[in-house]
Design a protein around this motif. Sequence first.
Motif, PDB file in Angstrom:
ATOM      1  N   MET A  83       0.846  -1.185   0.000  1.00 30.00           N
ATOM      2  CA  MET A  83       0.000   0.000   0.000  1.00 30.00           C
ATOM      3  C   MET A  83       0.885   1.240   0.000  1.00 30.00           C
ATOM      4  O   MET A  83       1.855   1.324   0.764  1.00 30.00           O
ATOM      5  CB  MET A  83      -0.887   0.031   1.256  1.00 30.00           C
ATOM      6  CG  MET A  83      -1.785  -1.168   1.456  1.00 30.00           C
ATOM      7  SD  MET A  83      -3.069  -1.344   0.214  1.00 30.00           S
ATOM      8  CE  MET A  83      -3.974   0.194   0.418  1.00 30.00           C
ATOM      9  N   ILE A 124     -10.360  -8.912  -2.000  1.00 25.66           N
ATOM     10  CA  ILE A 124     -10.401  -7.856  -0.986  1.00 25.66           C
ATOM     11  C   ILE A 124     -11.359  -8.279   0.116  1.00 25.66           C
ATOM     12  O   ILE A 124     -12.503  -8.654  -0.150  1.00 25.66           O
ATOM     13  CB  ILE A 124     -10.864  -6.514  -1.599  1.00 25.66           C
ATOM     14  CG1 ILE A 124      -9.985  -6.161  -2.808  1.00 25.66           C
ATOM     15  CG2 ILE A 124     -10.802  -5.407  -0.559  1.00 25.66           C
ATOM     16  CD1 ILE A 124     -10.499  -4.976  -3.601  1.00 25.66           C
ATOM     17  N   MET A 174      -2.306   1.188  -4.480  1.00 30.62           N
ATOM     18  CA  MET A 174      -1.523  -0.006  -4.183  1.00 30.62           C
ATOM     19  C   MET A 174      -0.559  -0.259  -5.338  1.00 30.62           C
ATOM     20  O   MET A 174      -0.877  -0.003  -6.505  1.00 30.62           O
ATOM     21  CB  MET A 174      -2.470  -1.199  -4.005  1.00 30.62           C
ATOM     22  CG  MET A 174      -1.825  -2.534  -3.744  1.00 30.62           C
ATOM     23  SD  MET A 174      -3.067  -3.800  -3.320  1.00 30.62           S
ATOM     24  CE  MET A 174      -4.012  -3.891  -4.848  1.00 30.62           C
ATOM     25  N   CYS A 226      -4.682  -2.408   4.555  1.00 34.05           N
ATOM     26  CA  CYS A 226      -4.917  -0.983   4.772  1.00 34.05           C
ATOM     27  C   CYS A 226      -5.450  -0.782   6.188  1.00 34.05           C
ATOM     28  O   CYS A 226      -6.570  -1.206   6.499  1.00 34.05           O
ATOM     29  CB  CYS A 226      -5.917  -0.437   3.749  1.00 34.05           C
ATOM     30  SG  CYS A 226      -6.357   1.291   4.037  1.00 34.05           S
ATOM     31  N   ASN A 282      -7.390   1.365  -5.796  1.00 37.00           N
ATOM     32  CA  ASN A 282      -8.113   0.342  -5.037  1.00 37.00           C
ATOM     33  C   ASN A 282      -9.622   0.544  -5.049  1.00 37.00           C
ATOM     34  O   ASN A 282     -10.385  -0.423  -4.984  1.00 37.00           O
ATOM     35  CB  ASN A 282      -7.642   0.326  -3.581  1.00 37.00           C
ATOM     36  CG  ASN A 282      -6.177   0.019  -3.447  1.00 37.00           C
ATOM     37  OD1 ASN A 282      -5.549  -0.484  -4.377  1.00 37.00           O
ATOM     38  ND2 ASN A 282      -5.611   0.320  -2.298  1.00 37.00           N
ATOM     39  N   CYS A 319     -10.670  -0.213  -8.701  1.00 37.56           N
ATOM     40  CA  CYS A 319     -10.134  -1.513  -9.126  1.00 37.56           C
ATOM     41  C   CYS A 319      -9.641  -1.457 -10.572  1.00 37.56           C
ATOM     42  O   CYS A 319      -9.994  -2.296 -11.412  1.00 37.56           O
ATOM     43  CB  CYS A 319     -11.170  -2.611  -8.946  1.00 37.56           C
ATOM     44  SG  CYS A 319     -11.626  -2.902  -7.231  1.00 37.56           S
ATOM     45  N   THR A 353      -6.032   4.510  -0.986  1.00 31.28           N
ATOM     46  CA  THR A 353      -6.693   4.184  -2.248  1.00 31.28           C
ATOM     47  C   THR A 353      -5.707   3.808  -3.352  1.00 31.28           C
ATOM     48  O   THR A 353      -6.085   3.725  -4.519  1.00 31.28           O
ATOM     49  CB  THR A 353      -7.553   5.369  -2.736  1.00 31.28           C
ATOM     50  OG1 THR A 353      -6.698   6.509  -2.949  1.00 31.28           O
ATOM     51  CG2 THR A 353      -8.621   5.716  -1.718  1.00 31.28           C
ATOM     52  N   TYR A 362      -5.902  -7.210   1.286  1.00 34.78           N
ATOM     53  CA  TYR A 362      -5.758  -7.528  -0.128  1.00 34.78           C
ATOM     54  C   TYR A 362      -4.862  -8.761  -0.255  1.00 34.78           C
ATOM     55  O   TYR A 362      -3.746  -8.786   0.276  1.00 34.78           O
ATOM     56  CB  TYR A 362      -5.126  -6.362  -0.881  1.00 34.78           C
ATOM     57  CG  TYR A 362      -5.945  -5.090  -0.820  1.00 34.78           C
ATOM     58  CD1 TYR A 362      -6.832  -4.753  -1.842  1.00 34.78           C
ATOM     59  CD2 TYR A 362      -5.830  -4.220   0.268  1.00 34.78           C
ATOM     60  CE1 TYR A 362      -7.585  -3.584  -1.783  1.00 34.78           C
ATOM     61  CE2 TYR A 362      -6.582  -3.058   0.332  1.00 34.78           C
ATOM     62  CZ  TYR A 362      -7.452  -2.747  -0.691  1.00 34.78           C
ATOM     63  OH  TYR A 362      -8.198  -1.594  -0.621  1.00 34.78           O
TER      64      TYR A 362
END
Length: 264
Positions: free
Chosen positions: A17, A258, A23, A234, A38, A41, A21, A241
């Motif tokens: 991460m 997720i 990654m 996160c 994230n 997606c 939001t 994840y």
Amino acid sequence: MKTKSEEKQCNIMGMVMIAPTRMIVADNTNFKIKLIDNEKCVVVTENKMSSQPVDVIILPENKLAVTLESEKCIQIMSYTDVDLSSDRRIDVKELCNGIAYCHYKFVVTCWSSKKIIIINLEGCILKVLRSPAMFNGPSRVLISKDEKFLYVTDRDLRSNSSVMKIDLEGNLISVFKESGYAVPYGLQQLEDETILVCFQDRGTVLRLTSSLKRCDIIGPEKENMYRPKAITYCHIYHKLYVSCSSEKGKQNADIVKIFNVKWI
């Protein structure tokens, strides 16, 4: 994780991460480091590497470190919320696998030569941890929050595998080794200092205490997870994840699942 231009299925071997939001993932089969949104997606951007990336970690000052195993080097990269770029390389002189960072030093696992090396930012070896009686094939590595210990997933093709906690001199402190948990891979440390470990053979993520005692499980009974490989968490949105295979029998970790999981 797969983009339209790619013919090969993804194999997500590393994840980290960089924001709640955002990654970063290391896609081994497509030779790419990808920046992921994230929430939506989607792949925001990607950077083609010169060989297959194996692991990726975050560094200070918006930098990343990526292990390029076959080239025996660490690729340093820069990132923003929308962009990736390659910086300098650090020559490791070993087939490098997993990587961790602390105080201007890298800890690198060398699976094929069964050792862990600690190097500085110029690639000079500061210490080698090597014990034939201990390591079968060190794969992923974490540094404890107090910076006194290493957590290592040690994989062996003969199923003689374990998760180990060792000190910086290479002394074994504790070990997790149970029948039926034979292929440990990805690691993630949580804020409470517990450790998450992917077990590919069981389709399971175990949560272990800092002394490597079992305390929680996300398993195949409920989640239908195949060969979990890389993992990240996160702490702000409490989302886990996990890269894994989309179908039973597949080897590649071609999707990321997720989970909403809050640990106190």
